[in-house]
Design an enzyme around this catalytic site. Sequence first.
Site, PDB file in Angstrom:
ATOM      1  N   LYS A  13       0.828  -1.221   0.000  1.00 27.67           N
ATOM      2  CA  LYS A  13       0.000   0.000   0.000  1.00 27.67           C
ATOM      3  C   LYS A  13       0.858   1.264   0.000  1.00 27.67           C
ATOM      4  O   LYS A  13       0.646   2.168  -0.789  1.00 27.67           O
ATOM      5  CB  LYS A  13      -0.888   0.066   1.254  1.00 27.67           C
ATOM      6  CG  LYS A  13      -1.894  -1.028   1.391  1.00 27.67           C
ATOM      7  CD  LYS A  13      -2.759  -0.809   2.638  1.00 27.67           C
ATOM      8  CE  LYS A  13      -2.024  -0.786   3.962  1.00 27.67           C
ATOM      9  NZ  LYS A  13      -1.497  -2.070   4.413  1.00 27.67           N
ATOM     10  N   ARG A  87      -9.337   0.687   8.990  1.00 27.36           N
ATOM     11  CA  ARG A  87      -8.828  -0.665   9.203  1.00 27.36           C
ATOM     12  C   ARG A  87      -9.842  -1.579   9.860  1.00 27.36           C
ATOM     13  O   ARG A  87      -9.548  -2.732  10.147  1.00 27.36           O
ATOM     14  CB  ARG A  87      -7.603  -0.580  10.107  1.00 27.36           C
ATOM     15  CG  ARG A  87      -6.324  -1.005   9.395  1.00 27.36           C
ATOM     16  CD  ARG A  87      -5.191  -0.689  10.309  1.00 27.36           C
ATOM     17  NE  ARG A  87      -4.001  -1.435  10.058  1.00 27.36           N
ATOM     18  CZ  ARG A  87      -2.931  -0.899   9.473  1.00 27.36           C
ATOM     19  NH1 ARG A  87      -2.959   0.329   9.002  1.00 27.36           N
ATOM     20  NH2 ARG A  87      -1.830  -1.619   9.367  1.00 27.36           N
ATOM     21  N   ARG A 126      11.787  -6.736   4.972  1.00 28.49           N
ATOM     22  CA  ARG A 126      11.713  -5.295   4.672  1.00 28.49           C
ATOM     23  C   ARG A 126      12.750  -4.493   5.475  1.00 28.49           C
ATOM     24  O   ARG A 126      12.901  -4.686   6.680  1.00 28.49           O
ATOM     25  CB  ARG A 126      10.306  -4.796   5.015  1.00 28.49           C
ATOM     26  CG  ARG A 126      10.116  -3.312   4.763  1.00 28.49           C
ATOM     27  CD  ARG A 126       8.680  -2.960   4.643  1.00 28.49           C
ATOM     28  NE  ARG A 126       7.943  -3.084   5.901  1.00 28.49           N
ATOM     29  CZ  ARG A 126       6.638  -2.828   6.022  1.00 28.49           C
ATOM     30  NH1 ARG A 126       5.942  -2.470   4.965  1.00 28.49           N
ATOM     31  NH2 ARG A 126       6.037  -2.971   7.182  1.00 28.49           N
ATOM     32  N   ARG A 159      11.808  -1.998  10.740  1.00 31.17           N
ATOM     33  CA  ARG A 159      10.743  -1.430  11.560  1.00 31.17           C
ATOM     34  C   ARG A 159      10.567  -2.273  12.820  1.00 31.17           C
ATOM     35  O   ARG A 159      10.650  -3.496  12.760  1.00 31.17           O
ATOM     36  CB  ARG A 159       9.430  -1.449  10.755  1.00 31.17           C
ATOM     37  CG  ARG A 159       8.947  -0.081  10.384  1.00 31.17           C
ATOM     38  CD  ARG A 159       7.806  -0.164   9.409  1.00 31.17           C
ATOM     39  NE  ARG A 159       6.569  -0.692   9.979  1.00 31.17           N
ATOM     40  CZ  ARG A 159       5.395  -0.638   9.356  1.00 31.17           C
ATOM     41  NH1 ARG A 159       5.307  -0.078   8.170  1.00 31.17           N
ATOM     42  NH2 ARG A 159       4.311  -1.146   9.904  1.00 31.17           N
ATOM     43  N   ARG A 170      -0.214  -9.040  13.121  1.00 32.81           N
ATOM     44  CA  ARG A 170      -0.779  -8.025  12.217  1.00 32.81           C
ATOM     45  C   ARG A 170      -1.593  -8.674  11.097  1.00 32.81           C
ATOM     46  O   ARG A 170      -2.620  -8.145  10.679  1.00 32.81           O
ATOM     47  CB  ARG A 170       0.352  -7.150  11.642  1.00 32.81           C
ATOM     48  CG  ARG A 170       0.816  -6.087  12.643  1.00 32.81           C
ATOM     49  CD  ARG A 170       2.262  -5.691  12.446  1.00 32.81           C
ATOM     50  NE  ARG A 170       2.504  -5.007  11.198  1.00 32.81           N
ATOM     51  CZ  ARG A 170       3.672  -5.033  10.546  1.00 32.81           C
ATOM     52  NH1 ARG A 170       4.696  -5.740  11.011  1.00 32.81           N
ATOM     53  NH2 ARG A 170       3.820  -4.368   9.444  1.00 32.81           N
TER      54      ARG A 170
HETATM   55  P1  AMP Z   1       1.056   0.406   8.942  1.00 28.72           P
HETATM   56  O1  AMP Z   1       2.216   1.313   8.777  1.00 28.72           O
HETATM   57  O2  AMP Z   1      -0.144   0.830   8.149  1.00 28.72           O
HETATM   58  O3  AMP Z   1       1.424  -1.041   8.722  1.00 28.72           O
HETATM   59  O4  AMP Z   1       0.603   0.521  10.480  1.00 28.72           O
HETATM   60  C1  AMP Z   1       1.475   0.174  11.526  1.00 28.72           C
HETATM   61  C2  AMP Z   1       0.706   0.059  12.832  1.00 28.72           C
HETATM   62  O5  AMP Z   1       0.106   1.335  13.162  1.00 28.72           O
HETATM   63  C3  AMP Z   1      -0.448  -0.915  12.846  1.00 28.72           C
HETATM   64  O6  AMP Z   1      -0.035  -2.261  13.087  1.00 28.72           O
HETATM   65  C4  AMP Z   1      -1.302  -0.355  13.992  1.00 28.72           C
HETATM   66  O7  AMP Z   1      -0.733  -0.662  15.242  1.00 28.72           O
HETATM   67  C5  AMP Z   1      -1.161   1.145  13.793  1.00 28.72           C
HETATM   68  N1  AMP Z   1      -2.194   1.662  12.861  1.00 28.72           N
HETATM   69  C6  AMP Z   1      -2.000   2.206  11.627  1.00 28.72           C
HETATM   70  N2  AMP Z   1      -3.152   2.580  11.067  1.00 28.72           N
HETATM   71  C7  AMP Z   1      -4.123   2.262  11.967  1.00 28.72           C
HETATM   72  C8  AMP Z   1      -5.536   2.371  11.969  1.00 28.72           C
HETATM   73  N3  AMP Z   1      -6.213   2.872  10.925  1.00 28.72           N
HETATM   74  N4  AMP Z   1      -6.205   1.938  13.071  1.00 28.72           N
HETATM   75  C9  AMP Z   1      -5.563   1.445  14.129  1.00 28.72           C
HETATM   76  N5  AMP Z   1      -4.221   1.269  14.189  1.00 28.72           N
HETATM   77  C10 AMP Z   1      -3.501   1.676  13.124  1.00 28.72           C
END
Ligand code: AMP
Length: 213
Positions: A13, A87, A126, A159, A170
Site C-alpha cells: 500500500k 482498518r 523489509r 521497523r 498483524r
Molecule cells: P502500517 O504502517 O499501516 O502497517 O501501520 C502500523 C501500525 O500502526 C499498525 O499495526 C497499527 O498498530 C497502527 N495503525 C495504523 N493505522 C491504523 C488504523 N487505521 N487503526 C488502528 N491502528 C492503526
Amino acid sequence: MRLILMGAPGSGKGTQAEKLMNEYDCHQISTGVLLRQSIESGSDLGHKVQKIMSEGLLVSDDIVLDLIKNQLSEIGDDGFLLDGYPRNISQAKSLKDLLETINKPLDYTILINVPSEILIKRLSGRRTCSLTGKTLNIYFSSQSELDECLSNGGELLQREDDNEDSIIKRIEVYEEQTEPMIDFYRSAELLLTVDGQGPVDEVYLGLKKLMEL
Ligand code: AMP
C-alpha cells in the site's frame, strides 16, 4: 482523486501510494506513518501508542480518526489517498460520516490482493536505507541496490513491528478486523481489486489501468 488503498500489511500500500501520489498530485495520508512519527518525536501520543504498535495491535479508533480529521482539514480541497485507514468497519463508518459532512465523497477503494505466504517474506525482509529512506528487501532487492545503501555508509533499518510475532499478529488482525471491510465497500459499489503479487512496477500498471476504466 479521493481513494482508499486497502490491503494486508506488506501488500505494498505505502509503496504504491507514493507512486500514485507523485503521478496524480494528491496527498498520501498514512496513519501508520503519522503514528510512527509521533513515536519518534516522543510526543504524548507516541508514548500512548508505542507498545500497542510494537505488538501488532490496532490503536484506538478515536486516535486515528483525530489524525485523519487533522490531515483532511490541512489539505483543503486537494485529492487524497488513504493508506492504512480505515482498518475496521467502525473506522469505515466514521470515515463515511466524516466525508459526507465535508462533502468529499470517495471515488473508490482499491484492494491490493497478496497471499499471506508472500506477505510474511515481504515483511520480515523489509528494510529502510538510513540514508535515502528507500524501502528495500533483503530477499527481493538486488545485491547492487542493497550495496548502494551500505557502501555509502548507510544502514538497513528494520521497523520495530517487522519482527516475527508482530507480523503474525498483524496478519491475524487484518483477517479478523480489516477484511470484513471488503464487503462493506463492495456493497457501496466502491471496490476495485488489483493483483499485488508481482513486482512494484507491474502492480502499479495494474492499478493505473483500473483507475482509467
Ligand atoms: P502500517 O504502517 O499501516 O502497517 O501501520 C502500523 C501500525 O500502526 C499498525 O499495526 C497499527 O498498530 C497502527 N495503525 C495504523 N493505522 C491504523 C488504523 N487505521 N487503526 C488502528 N491502528 C492503526
